[in-house]
Design a protein around this motif. Structure first.
Motif, PDB file in Angstrom:
ATOM      1  N   CYS A 156       5.108   6.582  10.602  1.00  0.00           N
ATOM      2  CA  CYS A 156       4.657   6.457   9.223  1.00  0.00           C
ATOM      3  C   CYS A 156       4.367   4.984   8.952  1.00  0.00           C
ATOM      4  O   CYS A 156       4.685   4.115   9.755  1.00  0.00           O
ATOM      5  N   ARG A 157       3.756   4.708   7.818  1.00  0.00           N
ATOM      6  CA  ARG A 157       3.413   3.310   7.502  1.00  0.00           C
ATOM      7  C   ARG A 157       4.662   2.522   7.102  1.00  0.00           C
ATOM      8  O   ARG A 157       4.840   1.383   7.521  1.00  0.00           O
TER       9      ARG A 157
ATOM     10  N   ILE B 181      10.771  -1.258   6.691  1.00  0.00           N
ATOM     11  CA  ILE B 181       9.976  -1.746   7.816  1.00  0.00           C
ATOM     12  C   ILE B 181       8.549  -1.240   7.683  1.00  0.00           C
ATOM     13  O   ILE B 181       8.321  -0.042   7.460  1.00  0.00           O
ATOM     14  N   LYS B 182       7.576  -2.141   7.826  1.00  0.00           N
ATOM     15  CA  LYS B 182       6.187  -1.733   7.949  1.00  0.00           C
ATOM     16  C   LYS B 182       5.946  -1.487   9.427  1.00  0.00           C
ATOM     17  O   LYS B 182       5.982  -2.408  10.239  1.00  0.00           O
ATOM     18  N   MET B 183       5.742  -0.238   9.777  1.00  0.00           N
ATOM     19  CA  MET B 183       5.646   0.142  11.178  1.00  0.00           C
ATOM     20  C   MET B 183       4.355  -0.382  11.810  1.00  0.00           C
ATOM     21  O   MET B 183       3.294  -0.389  11.183  1.00  0.00           O
TER      22      MET B 183
ATOM     23  N   SER C 154       0.832  -1.201   0.000  1.00  0.00           N
ATOM     24  CA  SER C 154       0.000   0.000   0.000  1.00  0.00           C
ATOM     25  C   SER C 154       0.870   1.255   0.000  1.00  0.00           C
ATOM     26  O   SER C 154       2.070   1.200   0.241  1.00  0.00           O
ATOM     27  N   GLU C 155       0.237   2.407  -0.246  1.00  0.00           N
ATOM     28  CA  GLU C 155       0.979   3.663  -0.280  1.00  0.00           C
ATOM     29  C   GLU C 155       1.432   4.048   1.124  1.00  0.00           C
ATOM     30  O   GLU C 155       0.911   3.568   2.129  1.00  0.00           O
ATOM     31  N   ASN C 156       2.415   4.931   1.175  1.00  0.00           N
ATOM     32  CA  ASN C 156       2.946   5.368   2.455  1.00  0.00           C
ATOM     33  C   ASN C 156       2.198   6.599   2.955  1.00  0.00           C
ATOM     34  O   ASN C 156       1.798   7.467   2.167  1.00  0.00           O
ATOM     35  N   ILE C 157       1.999   6.659   4.271  1.00  0.00           N
ATOM     36  CA  ILE C 157       1.467   7.852   4.924  1.00  0.00           C
ATOM     37  C   ILE C 157       2.366   8.161   6.118  1.00  0.00           C
ATOM     38  O   ILE C 157       3.083   7.290   6.614  1.00  0.00           O
ATOM     39  N   ALA C 158       2.328   9.408   6.581  1.00  0.00           N
ATOM     40  CA  ALA C 158       3.190   9.807   7.692  1.00  0.00           C
ATOM     41  C   ALA C 158       2.561  10.965   8.453  1.00  0.00           C
ATOM     42  O   ALA C 158       1.776  11.748   7.904  1.00  0.00           O
ATOM     43  N   ALA C 159       2.930  11.072   9.745  1.00  0.00           N
ATOM     44  CA  ALA C 159       2.552  12.226  10.562  1.00  0.00           C
ATOM     45  C   ALA C 159       3.627  13.282  10.364  1.00  0.00           C
ATOM     46  O   ALA C 159       4.748  13.151  10.870  1.00  0.00           O
ATOM     47  N   VAL C 160       3.314  14.335   9.623  1.00  0.00           N
ATOM     48  CA  VAL C 160       4.291  15.333   9.208  1.00  0.00           C
ATOM     49  C   VAL C 160       4.093  16.620  10.017  1.00  0.00           C
ATOM     50  O   VAL C 160       2.992  17.182  10.056  1.00  0.00           O
TER      51      VAL C 160
END
Length: 348
Positions: free
Chosen positions: A125-126, A32-34, A2-8
């Motif tokens: 992040c993911r 790594i998949k967090m 899946s696409e990556n997302i993050a707390a920015v």
């Protein structure tokens, strides 16, 4: 995948979960998949002020440095890990070439690549990449939440090592936040006989009482410092051998330097303002050793082993859970001081 997302984080109180580029690993890294990321006091300072210690946000950064996840891809030269390994991420990627790295004190590296600092992505992040030798396998009997919470435990172990904690010592810990409480848990496991913890938040002291503190002292910001010192000596029965500042306030450091016994040690692990006013001569003329403790050095594996063996119980230390979409709410709660350890889950 899946696409990556993050707390920015882009500035004070400006954090959002958004799409983020997928990391591309090199031959010595793993992807790594967090799974879990803890919220730290430094995260709160960055979020609320835009700065922490000597770091100031000058460009958007991904938050988070207390992470655990599952390896989904390995670089060509990686030998210590394989796909599907569960790992706790020691959040630094030192240069390995400077004077401090060559001495084994990589926490003092001049270009540390520390997670969620300028020039180094955080792991809230993911998907996240990291050098493989600073990713530690999580023992089978530990949860992913415990794997993430090992990071502040490793900081506490380093702090207690720096403080010269000894069996039978009397210890004062000023600040009953996560690092202070973990220092108490570590010190108790190392044989300290009496631990007194102070804080301005009563709920934190109640938690601390069940996690290593023998005595607690609720203080107020307008308390007279000499009166606080007198109460500390009265509760411990004498001046402490070691005092640990785990909150980083000038008033706390003054109390620590004056109340610690002659020939004792004051260890500062809390991140303070760049300039504080302290009674330095009064401490030095009594040969009170004043030391700093910065981040982590060679204490990640001991931390994992301590939790796996049952010497340290991190399950009681973890108090609140959120998913990544609730990162703002998690930071707001952390700022109140009412939570001990908050874990953000990324598998939702």
């Amino acid at each position: 995948m899946s696409e990556n997302i993050a707390a920015v984080l882009r500035g004070p109180y400006d954090v959002n979960v958004e799409k983020w580029p997928m990391p591309e690993i090199n031959e010595n890294e793993v992807l790594i998949k967090m799974s879990c990321v803890g919220i730290c006091g430094s995260d709160v300072k960055f979020w609320s002020t835009g700065r922490c210690g000597m770091e100031t946000i000058v460009e958007p950064i991904v938050m988070g440095h207390e992470g655990a996840g599952i390896v989904v891809k390995v670089g060509a030269k990686v030998k210590n890990l394989k796909v599907d390994d569960r790992v706790a991420i020691e959040p630094t990627q030192p240069c390995r070439c400077c004077e401090w790295c060559k001495q084994g004190r990589y926490n003092l590296c001049i270009e540390p690549g520390y997670c969620s600092s300028q020039g180094a992505s955080g792991n809230l992040c993911r998907y996240y990449k990291h050098v493989s030798d600073f990713c530690h396998k999580i023992p089978e009997n530990l949860t992913m939440e415990e794997g993430a919470a090992v990071q502040p435990l490793a900081i506490a172990i380093h702090a207690c090592n720096r403080a010269g904690i000894k069996m039978g010592s009397k210890l004062l810990i000023l600040g009953a936040g996560p690092i202070g409480v973990l220092c108490a848990m570590v010190a108790k496991a190392m044989g300290v006989t009496k631990i007194l913890m102070t804080d301005v938040v009563e709920s934190r002291l109640k938690t601390a009482k069940g996690l290593g503190a023998d005595y607690t002292l609720l203080t107020k910001k307008d308390d007279v410092e000499q009166e606080i010192q007198d109460k500390i000596v009265n509760l411990l029965g004498s001046k402490p051998d070691v005092a640990i500042d785990a909150c980083g306030y000038g008033s706390v450091q003054r109390i620590a330097m004056l109340v610690t016994k002659t020939g004792g040690t004051v260890l500062v692990v809390g991140i303070a303002d760049s300039v504080v006013e302290v009674p330095l001569s009064q401490a030095l003329l009594r040969e009170v050793d004043i030391k700093g403790s910065f981040r982590i050095v060679r204490t990640y594996e001991p931390a994992l082993e301590a939790v796996s063996s049952g010497a340290i119980d991190l399950k009681k230390f973890i108090t609140h859970h959120f998913d990544i979409g609730q990162v703002k709410e998690a930071l707001q709660l952390a700022k109140t001081g009412e939570a001990m350890k908050i874990i953000i889950h990324l598998n939702t």
